[in-house]
Design an enzyme around this catalytic site. Structure first.
Site, PDB file in Angstrom:
ATOM      1  N   GLU A 141      -2.855  11.243   3.585  1.00  0.00           N
ATOM      2  CA  GLU A 141      -3.908  11.258   4.513  1.00  0.00           C
ATOM      3  C   GLU A 141      -4.321  12.111   5.351  1.00  0.00           C
ATOM      4  O   GLU A 141      -2.453  13.128   5.745  1.00  0.00           O
ATOM      5  CB  GLU A 141      -3.483   9.509   5.327  1.00  0.00           C
ATOM      6  CG  GLU A 141      -3.483   8.269   4.971  1.00  0.00           C
ATOM      7  CD  GLU A 141      -3.518   7.224   5.954  1.00  0.00           C
ATOM      8  OE1 GLU A 141      -4.273   6.109   5.813  1.00  0.00           O
ATOM      9  OE2 GLU A 141      -2.320   7.043   5.713  1.00  0.00           O
TER      10      GLU A 141
ATOM     11  N   GLU B  45       1.043  -0.512  -0.418  1.00  0.00           N
ATOM     12  CA  GLU B  45       0.223   0.171   0.605  1.00  0.00           C
ATOM     13  C   GLU B  45       0.715   1.071  -0.149  1.00  0.00           C
ATOM     14  O   GLU B  45       2.271   0.963   0.993  1.00  0.00           O
ATOM     15  CB  GLU B  45      -1.264  -0.129   1.074  1.00  0.00           C
ATOM     16  CG  GLU B  45      -2.149   1.338   1.339  1.00  0.00           C
ATOM     17  CD  GLU B  45      -2.500   1.136   2.154  1.00  0.00           C
ATOM     18  OE1 GLU B  45      -2.844  -0.175   3.021  1.00  0.00           O
ATOM     19  OE2 GLU B  45      -3.457   2.498   3.147  1.00  0.00           O
TER      20      GLU B  45
END
Length: 333
Positions: A209, A204
């Protein structure tokens, strides 16, 4: 995003690193500058001073969405996870099993991802649309779930949106970028990230974020599985971007054969030697989650959480390296 606990994170104030390329996001060509040295064994920040002379990486555009129309009209995006085995679309449209493809319970998320055709536990579309487009800007909108729909929507506190390109676009190596504003608030967790097209996890790449309770805090993380131990390893860094919730900024990652380099406004800010398990093409995801038990600075939804939150996205782009790369794989529609 799926496994969002950050290990070894560091905080840094944004400062100029190398001169960014003058190409605009609309250009079919892009030049990026990265340190002209071999990547180390572990991830590290790229300091704005004392860095090696940069080298230029030339890229050609392979994907771009300027969001001049609703994202579900183009065929590029689907509004749910697909998983390792892609099922007929009716599988994701409703029923108890659909909840697994509409949120990640492991993370403690308190929203459910919807689209106008989603039925929840019911048998008819609920007509909930978390996406709106105005003047070329996509807003992924999270709202508190209407009380009368709580039961049919698995008692989720919010309805929100997720877009993925798993069924239309994936790429091995290259540069992936979002131009966006990062929303804030208790329980607010926006993200732009990459997953392997084969449906497995990890690897990932969390391009960005946001920590909703820390305005301007953005996190860039790499996650992989150590083949020797079988454990998932993660390394990433926090950066503070002034007025990130007010102004649009570019957040990107350059994935080369030997390393990944993260960028803010086309300036390199961190890098890591590419894990050996990064072998499959990856697809893009953009979403606005609400609530987290694993990602610091987000917290759980409470009375202070905003009734409506918007994750505004101006553009999402992907570029491939100009140089020929053996085994480089690109799939586009």
């Amino acid at each position: 995003m799926l496994g969002a606990l950050i290990l070894g994170a560091c905080f840094a104030l944004m400062s100029p690193a190398f001169a960014e390329d003058t190409s605009t996001g609309a250009s079919p060509k892009l030049l990026l500058q990265i340190p002209d040295d071999a990547p180390g064994e572990r991830c590290a920040r790229i300091e704005p001073s004392g860095s090696p002379i940069p080298q230029t990486v030339s890229l050609r555009r392979t994907f771009q969405d300027d969001f001049d129309e609703h994202p579900l009209r183009s065929g590029r995006w689907v509004p749910h996870y697909a998983g390792p085995v892609v099922m007929p679309e009716s599988f994701y449209a409703g029923g108890d099993g659909s909840e697994l493809r509409r949120k990640t319970k492991y993370n403690g998320e308190q929203q459910i991802y919807v689209d106008p055709g989603y039925e929840g536990r019911g048998t008819a579309p609920l007509g909930l649309d978390p996406f709106k487009v105005e003047a070329g800007v996509l807003s992924i909108v999270a709202r508190r779930t209407p009380p009368e729909l709580k039961e049919v929507l698995f008692n989720s506190e919010y309805v929100s949106g997720l877009l993925t390109t798993q069924q239309s676009f994936s790429q091995k190596y290259g540069y992936f970028e979002i131009r966006a504003k990062v929303p804030v608030g208790v329980g607010v967790w926006p993200a732009f990230w990459l997953l392997a097209n084969n449906g497995g996890w990890p690897p990932e790449i969390d391009v960005i974020e946001g920590r909703g309770q820390q305005p301007g805090a953005v996190v860039m993380t790499t996650q992989w599985r150590n083949p020797a131990t079988g454990f998932v390893e993660r390394c990433g860094f926090d950066f503070s971007v002034a007025n990130a919730w007010v102004d649009f900024h570019d957040y990107g990652v350059l994935w080369e054969r030997d390393r990944l380099v993260y960028f803010i406004d086309r300036k390199p800010v961190s890098e890591i030697k590419a894990p050996g398990t990064f072998e499959d093409p990856m697809y893009m995801l953009v979403n606005l989650a609400m609530g987290s038990k694993v990602f610091g600075g987000v917290g759980f939804v409470d009375a202070q959480s905003p009734p409506t939150v918007e994750f505004q996205v101006d553009r999402i782009s992907a570029y491939q390296l100009d140089a020929a790369l053996p085994a480089a794989e690109t799939a586009t529609r």
